[in-house]
Design a protein around this motif. Structure first.
Motif, short mmCIF file in Angstrom:
data_model
loop_
_atom_site.label_atom_id
_atom_site.label_comp_id
_atom_site.label_asym_id
_atom_site.label_seq_id
_atom_site.Cartn_x
_atom_site.Cartn_y
_atom_site.Cartn_z
N THR A 248 121.95 84.87 64.05
CA THR A 248 122.02 85.67 65.27
C THR A 248 120.68 85.68 65.99
O THR A 248 120.62 85.55 67.23
CB THR A 248 122.42 87.12 64.93
N LEU A 249 119.59 85.82 65.25
CA LEU A 249 118.26 85.86 65.86
C LEU A 249 117.91 84.55 66.55
O LEU A 249 117.19 84.53 67.55
CB LEU A 249 117.20 86.18 64.79
N SER A 250 118.40 83.46 66.01
CA SER A 250 118.08 82.14 66.58
C SER A 250 119.00 81.77 67.75
O SER A 250 118.89 80.67 68.31
CB SER A 250 118.17 81.06 65.50
N PHE A 251 119.89 82.68 68.13
CA PHE A 251 120.83 82.39 69.22
C PHE A 251 120.10 82.06 70.52
O PHE A 251 120.55 81.21 71.29
CB PHE A 251 121.77 83.58 69.43
N LEU A 252 118.96 82.73 70.77
CA LEU A 252 118.24 82.50 72.02
C LEU A 252 117.82 81.04 72.15
O LEU A 252 117.83 80.48 73.25
CB LEU A 252 117.01 83.41 72.09
N MET A 253 117.45 80.40 71.03
CA MET A 253 117.03 79.00 71.07
C MET A 253 118.18 78.09 71.46
O MET A 253 117.99 77.01 72.00
CB MET A 253 116.45 78.58 69.72
N LEU A 254 119.41 78.51 71.17
CA LEU A 254 120.59 77.73 71.53
C LEU A 254 121.02 78.02 72.97
O LEU A 254 121.58 77.15 73.64
CB LEU A 254 121.74 78.06 70.58
N PHE A 255 120.75 79.24 73.44
CA PHE A 255 121.23 79.65 74.75
C PHE A 255 120.27 79.29 75.88
O PHE A 255 120.70 78.98 76.99
CB PHE A 255 121.47 81.17 74.75
N LEU A 256 118.96 79.29 75.61
CA LEU A 256 117.96 79.10 76.66
C LEU A 256 118.12 77.79 77.43
O LEU A 256 117.89 77.77 78.65
CB LEU A 256 116.55 79.20 76.06
N PRO A 257 118.51 76.65 76.79
CA PRO A 257 118.68 75.42 77.59
C PRO A 257 119.71 75.54 78.70
O PRO A 257 119.61 74.83 79.71
CB PRO A 257 119.13 74.39 76.53
N TYR A 258 120.68 76.43 78.55
CA TYR A 258 121.69 76.59 79.59
C TYR A 258 121.11 77.27 80.84
O TYR A 258 121.69 77.19 81.92
CB TYR A 258 122.88 77.39 79.07
#
Length: 261
Positions: A179-189
């Motif tokens: 959950t904490l690492s979600f930002l790293m997956l979302f930021l490219p969008y």
């Protein structure tokens, strides 16, 4: 005597790190499903954007040439997310406590996970680029351009991996690390990965233009397609070096605090 002790300490640190690197790579090889997903998901995203959305998006060039750099950084994010979960597993499974009873630096665990993350990203990026070429990606990069792009991507992967390691340290479980690492997956969008930033609403345009991923993508895109870079390359380099420095210091501090607190 002091010099001998320092040299011995340095040799021990290198030896401990190599041991943990070998362990982390073996764990990656055994965790085949995670490795496969970190490759398959970016490939699926690339296929979706190229074949489904690409025809409706005007970027002034072939869409696949535009989108591949963004897919590469998206791939990096998936790899970093698995690093956070691996570190969290070590922190919560008692692995660190067992290392304390051995003549090995427990801090080498983070180094092992980060280097394994770089190795996984090297594999996944190579596969993604190969698939992109098969789908029609035609880079115009020289050997020097490829080397510069690879160097920048390496800095970015290291920065993201150390950030993920820090998130794994503070996570209370493997699930919370995900959950904490979600930002790293979302930021490219919220970057120029898939569409030009000027097409976004004004408030999103401001976000996309002032976050680290956009200049990195634009620099890699310019290097691979042979277009002018301008000052974007220096901005991307500054972001990567700054993020790497802060992530390394933060991860090391959090690790010491949790393991010696």
């Amino acid at each position: 005597m002091t010099t001998i002790a320092v040299h011995g300490g340095a040799r021990n640190a290198v030896s401990d790190s190599l041991t943990m690197i070998g362990r982390s790579i073996r764990l990656s090889r055994r965790n085949v499903d995670t490795l496969i997903m970190s490759i398959v998901l970016p490939l699926l995203m690339m296929s979706l954007f190229v074949y489904v959305f690409g025809g409706a998006i005007n970027t002034g060039t072939q869409y696949i040439n535009y989108v591949v750099p963004g897919i590469i950084l998206l791939c990096t994010g998936y790899g970093a997310a698995s690093t956070a979960m691996s570190v969290a597993d070590d922190m919560t499974s008692g692995m660190i406590d067992r290392l304390r009873s051995l003549p090995i630096r427990s801090s080498a665990v983070l180094t092992g996970h980060v280097v394994a993350s770089v190795a996984r990203n090297l594999l996944s990026t190579t596969i993604v680029i190969g698939a992109a070429v098969a789908m029609g990606f035609r880079p115009n990069a020289t050997v020097t351009d490829w080397m510069l792009a690879a160097g920048l991507l390496l800095l970015y992967v290291l920065a993201l991996s150390w950030l993920a390691a820090g998130l794994g340290v503070i996570a209370k479980s493997v699930e919370s690390a995900s959950t904490l690492s979600f930002l790293m997956l979302f930021l490219p969008y919220l970057s120029s990965a898939f569409v030009p930033t000027h097409t976004m609403p004004s408030f999103l345009h401001a976000v996309s233009e002032n976050q680290p991923i956009t200049p990195v993508i634009e620099t890699v895109r310019s290097l691979l397609t042979g277009t002018p870079i301008g000052n974007t390359g220096w901005i991307a380099l500054a972001w990567c070096v700054g993020l790497l420095t802060c992530s390394f210091i933060l991860a090391a501090w959090l690790f010491r605090r949790r393991t010696h607190g």
